[in-house]
Design an enzyme around this catalytic site. Structure first.
Site, PDB file in Angstrom:
ATOM      1  NE  ARG A  12      -2.087   6.420   8.123  1.00  0.00           N
ATOM      2  CZ  ARG A  12      -1.374   5.668   6.955  1.00  0.00           C
ATOM      3  NH1 ARG A  12      -1.183   4.495   7.193  1.00  0.00           N
ATOM      4  NH2 ARG A  12      -1.014   6.470   5.865  1.00  0.00           N
TER       5      ARG A  12
ATOM      6  CG  HIS B 186       3.679   1.781   8.814  1.00  0.00           C
ATOM      7  ND1 HIS B 186       2.989   3.006   9.261  1.00  0.00           N
ATOM      8  CD2 HIS B 186       3.111   1.406   7.750  1.00  0.00           C
ATOM      9  CE1 HIS B 186       2.152   3.495   8.379  1.00  0.00           C
ATOM     10  NE2 HIS B 186       2.327   2.642   7.164  1.00  0.00           N
TER      11      HIS B 186
END
Ligand code: NAP
Length: 315
Positions: free
Chosen positions: A230, A278
């Site tokens: 993250r 991502h």
């Protein structure tokens, strides 16, 4: 009673999950009432919600009889912010497709940095033929922060390739070929020894900006970073400074504070940063459906779910 299973994931994957959840239930010999639209079902009758943050459900309170939220994603930081009622278990996604994808991504980028592949891809005609052999993998130290479903698999694969692998987690682990460490006291020492640092920690109160300026300064000269966890784990200003001053050679970034990464973010054009959108890994409907049906079957047999989120810890 046949359990009612409701898909509340993204619209794009609805057809794939219809196919694969039905097939997985048939294969397991488990009868389920599979509903693909939460709006079509009385929420009070729903037993299991197959959920993702990009699906239609924002409010869990109408689902009074829910036995579990089966999250399609490994990370639960956004889901926990939606505050599902505390008595409903939340199950994280652990499935082979997601794990193997992450192993591929991390191994690929670790090998790229280990061999300094970029140097040759970006090479221009030179006057001198520079011969500079990379070290063997066994002479390179890779550190993996987070040894859960994904971190442990990556650490194993990197060790299998021959790297010296240091692993760090909250609780002490034992993984063949990996020097496992735990607890706050070992974190700085692990970072200081690591030439290629892989982040696979969840985003929680404890891990927010865990890679801060002080820790980045501990990294050896020419070290590389791979963040597949993250964005919030990193102090981005400090990372950019370390890249600008040449302390760090390269950062492979897959995750960001804001996604999609805004067009004016300095990472986009930084020569020492690789931006991936991502895509390090993704839950694959075919393999994830097997995992989901196994969880439902367990619960229906009266066994506990696997991979239940501990809300106090935040992962
Ligand atoms: P997991 O199984 O929950 O593992 C988390 C690991 O982090 C565990 O080893 C845990 O230690 C450790 N940890 C957590 N908090 C810690 C702390 N404060 N100090 C030290 N260690 C700590 O999670 P996972 O399935 O491996 O996934 C990891 C993360 O990857 C997810 O949360 C998600 O954010 C990210 N992810 C990214 C992508 C992508 O495409 N980029 C895809 C999937 C997942 P213990 O084992 O001791 O509890």
């Amino acid at each position: 009673m046949v359990p009612t299973v409701v898909y509340a994931g993204s619209a794009e994957k609805r057809d794939a999950y219809r196919t694969h959840l039905s097939a997985a239930a048939r294969k397991a010999g488990l009868a389920i009432d599979l509903q693909m639209n939460p709006g079509d079902v009385d929420p009070e009758k729903v037993d299991y919600l197959v959920y993702s943050n990009d699906g239609p459900v924002m409010d869990f309170t109408p689902f009074n009889s829910l036995k579990g939220i089966l999250n399609l994603w490994a990370g639960v930081d956004t889901l926990l912010k939606r505050d599902p009622p505390a008595h409903i278990p939340i199950v994280r996604m652990v499935e082979d497709g997601l794990t193997l994808g992450m192993v591929d991504y991390v191994s690929g980028h670790a090998l790229r940095h280990h061999l300094d592949v970029d140097r040759y891809i970006h090479a221009s005609p030179i006057e001198e033929w520079e011969v500079d052999f990379p070290p063997l993998a066994r002479d390179r130290t890779v550190g993996v922060l987070g040894l859960g479903a994904l971190g442990a698999a990556c650490a194993r694969a990197l060790a299998g390739h021959g790297f010296r692998v240091l692993g760090w987690s909250r609780n002490q682990k034992q993984i063949d070929g990996v020097e496992c460490r735990s607890g706050d006291k070992d974190l700085d020492a692990t970072i200081a020894e690591t030439e290629i640092l892989v982040l696979l920690l969840p985003y929680t109160r404890q891990t927010e900006r865990i890679l801060n300026a002080e820790r980045i300064a501990l990294m050896p000269l020419d070290a590389c970073l791979i963040n597949a966890a993250r964005g919030q784990l990193i102090d981005h200003q400090a990372l950019l400074e370390a890249l600008n001053t040449g302390l760090l050679r390269h950062a492979t970034m897959d995750v960001y504070d804001v996604e999609p990464l805004p067009p004016d973010d300095p990472y986009w054009i930084h020569p020492r940063v690789t931006v991936t959108p991502h895509i390090a890994s993704v839950t694959r409907p075919e393999t994830a459906s097997l995992a989901i049906i196994e969880q439902i079957a367990r619960h229906d047999r009266g066994e506990a779910f696997l991979h239940v989120v501990d809300r106090a810890r935040g992962y």
